[in-house]
Enzyme design. Structure first.
Site, PDB file in Angstrom:
ATOM      1  NE  ARG A 140      17.446  36.811  24.187  1.00 60.55           N
ATOM      2  CZ  ARG A 140      16.415  37.486  23.716  1.00 60.55           C
ATOM      3  NH1 ARG A 140      16.563  38.255  22.644  1.00 60.55           N
ATOM      4  NH2 ARG A 140      15.246  37.404  24.303  1.00 60.55           N
TER       5      ARG A 140
ATOM      6  CB  SER B  71      14.714  32.855  27.552  1.00 57.61           C
ATOM      7  OG  SER B  71      13.503  33.511  27.353  1.00 57.61           O
TER       8      SER B  71
ATOM      9  CD  GLU C 296      18.842  34.125  26.385  1.00 56.27           C
ATOM     10  OE1 GLU C 296      17.825  33.917  25.724  1.00 56.27           O
ATOM     11  OE2 GLU C 296      18.883  34.931  27.316  1.00 56.27           O
TER      12      GLU C 296
HETATM   13  N1  EPU Z   1       5.123  28.578  24.615  1.00 59.62           N
HETATM   14  C1  EPU Z   1       4.573  27.362  24.981  1.00 59.62           C
HETATM   15  N2  EPU Z   1       4.855  26.866  26.219  1.00 59.62           N
HETATM   16  C2  EPU Z   1       5.636  27.541  27.095  1.00 59.62           C
HETATM   17  C3  EPU Z   1       6.209  28.781  26.721  1.00 59.62           C
HETATM   18  C4  EPU Z   1       5.933  29.293  25.472  1.00 59.62           C
HETATM   19  O1  EPU Z   1       3.863  26.746  24.228  1.00 59.62           O
HETATM   20  O2  EPU Z   1       5.830  27.037  28.197  1.00 59.62           O
HETATM   21  C5  EPU Z   1       4.762  29.159  23.318  1.00 59.62           C
HETATM   22  C6  EPU Z   1       3.796  30.319  23.547  1.00 59.62           C
HETATM   23  O3  EPU Z   1       2.479  29.892  23.563  1.00 59.62           O
HETATM   24  C7  EPU Z   1       4.071  31.204  22.374  1.00 59.62           C
HETATM   25  C8  EPU Z   1       5.529  30.947  22.053  1.00 59.62           C
HETATM   26  O4  EPU Z   1       5.889  29.755  22.701  1.00 59.62           O
HETATM   27  O5  EPU Z   1       3.285  30.835  21.292  1.00 59.62           O
HETATM   28  C9  EPU Z   1       6.442  32.081  22.471  1.00 59.62           C
HETATM   29  O6  EPU Z   1       6.387  32.285  23.877  1.00 59.62           O
HETATM   30  P1  EPU Z   1       6.675  33.712  24.535  1.00 59.62           P
HETATM   31  O7  EPU Z   1       5.844  34.757  23.901  1.00 59.62           O
HETATM   32  O8  EPU Z   1       6.589  33.571  26.010  1.00 59.62           O
HETATM   33  O9  EPU Z   1       8.156  34.074  24.093  1.00 59.62           O
HETATM   34  P2  EPU Z   1       9.463  33.181  24.004  1.00 59.62           P
HETATM   35  O10 EPU Z   1       9.770  32.935  22.553  1.00 59.62           O
HETATM   36  O11 EPU Z   1       9.339  32.011  24.893  1.00 59.62           O
HETATM   37  C10 EPU Z   1      11.120  35.184  23.742  1.00 59.62           C
HETATM   38  C11 EPU Z   1      12.367  35.678  24.401  1.00 59.62           C
HETATM   39  C12 EPU Z   1      12.037  36.369  25.722  1.00 59.62           C
HETATM   40  C13 EPU Z   1      11.121  37.538  25.419  1.00 59.62           C
HETATM   41  C14 EPU Z   1       9.866  37.020  24.705  1.00 59.62           C
HETATM   42  C15 EPU Z   1       9.005  38.153  24.242  1.00 59.62           C
HETATM   43  C16 EPU Z   1      14.149  34.200  23.701  1.00 59.62           C
HETATM   44  C17 EPU Z   1      15.092  33.102  24.089  1.00 59.62           C
HETATM   45  N3  EPU Z   1      13.281  34.578  24.626  1.00 59.62           N
HETATM   46  O12 EPU Z   1      10.568  34.187  24.587  1.00 59.62           O
HETATM   47  O13 EPU Z   1      13.248  36.860  26.267  1.00 59.62           O
HETATM   48  O14 EPU Z   1      10.755  38.225  26.598  1.00 59.62           O
HETATM   49  O15 EPU Z   1      10.240  36.270  23.532  1.00 59.62           O
HETATM   50  O16 EPU Z   1       9.574  38.794  23.159  1.00 59.62           O
HETATM   51  O17 EPU Z   1      14.250  34.704  22.580  1.00 59.62           O
HETATM   52  C18 EPU Z   1      15.010  36.275  27.748  1.00 59.62           C
HETATM   53  O18 EPU Z   1      15.748  36.224  26.769  1.00 59.62           O
HETATM   54  O19 EPU Z   1      15.443  36.074  28.913  1.00 59.62           O
HETATM   55  C19 EPU Z   1      13.601  36.550  27.567  1.00 59.62           C
HETATM   56  C20 EPU Z   1      12.723  36.500  28.571  1.00 59.62           C
END
Ligand code: EPU
Length: 338
Positions: A165, A238, A334
């Site tokens: 990012r 995010s 972010e």
């Molecule tokens: N999780 C929780 N509670 C929540 C949200 C997430 O426990 O409320 C846990 C989930 O269970 C999972 C882990 O966190 O085990 C990761 O969650 P998720 O797969 O939704 O991905 P993320 O790490 O929250 C990142 C990116 C997203 C991208 C997804 C998929 C960042 C800051 N965000 O989110 O990017 O779509 O991975 O690759 O790196 C964005 O940047 O705007 C964005 C949406």
């Protein structure tokens, strides 16, 4: 010379839907517009700011100076070699439409980045990424124009100093360049990235083909389920980065919180799931004034209506403070704050 408008409402031009007005506003449809604007002595002395899709921005109620919306369009196949096809797109093209266009040309490599809001020119600035793929994986080069003097410069992939990012355009060169065109190198040998659990599961559940189009559809389905549509509820995706910590710190946290979610992030480092930390800190679905953390994805800050920058700042600080206190981890927002 593009028309320069005054006191323009930017509320519909930022996906968080924050109430904001631009003192001066113009749209850049040709690179030469920059030269014409710079020739105006009044405009030349104002601060200039560049607006893409407005999907990674926190706007103040009044944006002083000149706000320029990048509307440089066009997409084309520019070349080919044995291994890859090269495609170019104008900085103002809608990112998702561009991705779907590459797929319609039979080209693969961007399918995991389907449905990300924003423009092609903004994509490299924060090295957008999702489901195991980042823009840096296929970006070949980009052409940028200096706001100060119109200098045209080509940045090759390595010149952009991409990281999670992050890029040079968010660091040392922030706010200095208008990204006019981006060239992608899309390999002819297709490698599907489906290791990310949600995508693999969706391919099965929706009986989608293991093709770039099938993966794109799986990504679209998952995103529609988890992430709020900015047209319905204001948000900037995010809102915090997933923090990168030393493996030793992760191990210490894990001892106390066995359910902690983390991923390897290079030698001796780990990336923690900020969404998990925020949910554990009690902020999932919780509101502070007109804003809150989304009920289905705690990492997404949402505007329930009528919010301004200060409301977002207050929630940002509250979430950061609580996560810091509970886990000793600093969360970094972010979006870019104007
Ligand atoms: N999780 C929780 N509670 C929540 C949200 C997430 O426990 O409320 C846990 C989930 O269970 C999972 C882990 O966190 O085990 C990761 O969650 P998720 O797969 O939704 O991905 P993320 O790490 O929250 C990142 C990116 C997203 C991208 C997804 C998929 C960042 C800051 N965000 O989110 O990017 O779509 O991975 O690759 O790196 C964005 O940047 O705007 C964005 C949406």
């Amino acid at each position: 010379m593009p028309q320069v408008l005054t006191d323009i409402d930017l509320t519909p031009r930022n996906t968080l839907g924050l109430a904001a007005r631009a003192a001066h506003y113009a749209e850049i449809t040709e690179v030469s517009d920059l030269t014409a604007l710079r020739a105006d002595t009044q405009l030349a002395v104002m601060p200039w700011r560049l607006l893409g899709g407005g999907s990674n921005l926190v706007l103040p109620e009044v944006v002083e100076g000149l706000t320029l919306r990048v509307a440089l369009l066009g997409r084309r196949i520019v070349g080919e070699d044995e291994q890859a096809v090269y495609v170019a797109a104008g900085g103002g093209e809608n990112w998702h439409d561009f991705v779907q266009w590459t797929l319609a040309q039979g080209l693969a490599g961007l399918e995991n980045l389907s449905l990300i809001p924003g423009t092609v020119g903004a994509a490299p600035i924060q090295n957008i990424g999702a489901y195991g793929v980042e823009v840096k994986d296929t970006l070949f080069e980009l052409t940028a124009y200096a706001l100060a003097d119109g200098e045209r410069r080509v940045f090759r992939n390595a010149d952009c100093r991409f990281a999670y990012r992050d890029s040079i355009f968010k660091q040392g060169e922030a706010g200095r360049w208008l990204i006019g065109e981006v060239v992608f190198r899309l390999p002819k040998a297709v490698t599907l990235h489906t290791v990310y659990g949600d995508i693999e599961a969706e391919l099965g559940a929706a009986a989608l083909p293991r093709t770039p189009q099938g993966v794109a559809q799986a990504v679209i389905n998952v995103r529609r389920r988890k992430l709020p549509d900015p047209a319905v509820i204001g948000n900037a995706g995010s809102f915090f980065k997933n923090p990168i910590v030393l493996a030793a710190q992760r191990d210490a946290l894990l001892a106390e919180h066995p359910a902690l979610v983390s991923y390897p992030a290079g030698e001796g480092r780990c990336k923690l799931a900020a969404g998990w930390l925020i949910e554990q800190a009690g902020w999932k679905g919780r509101r502070l004034g007109p804003v809150g953390m989304y009920e289905r994805q705690a990492l997404v800050l949402v505007n329930h209506g009528g919010a301004v920058r200060n409301d977002v700042a207050a929630l940002t600080q509250a979430v950061q403070a609580e996560v810091q206190q509970r886990f000793g981890v600093a969360l970094e927002a972010e979006p870019v704050w104007w």
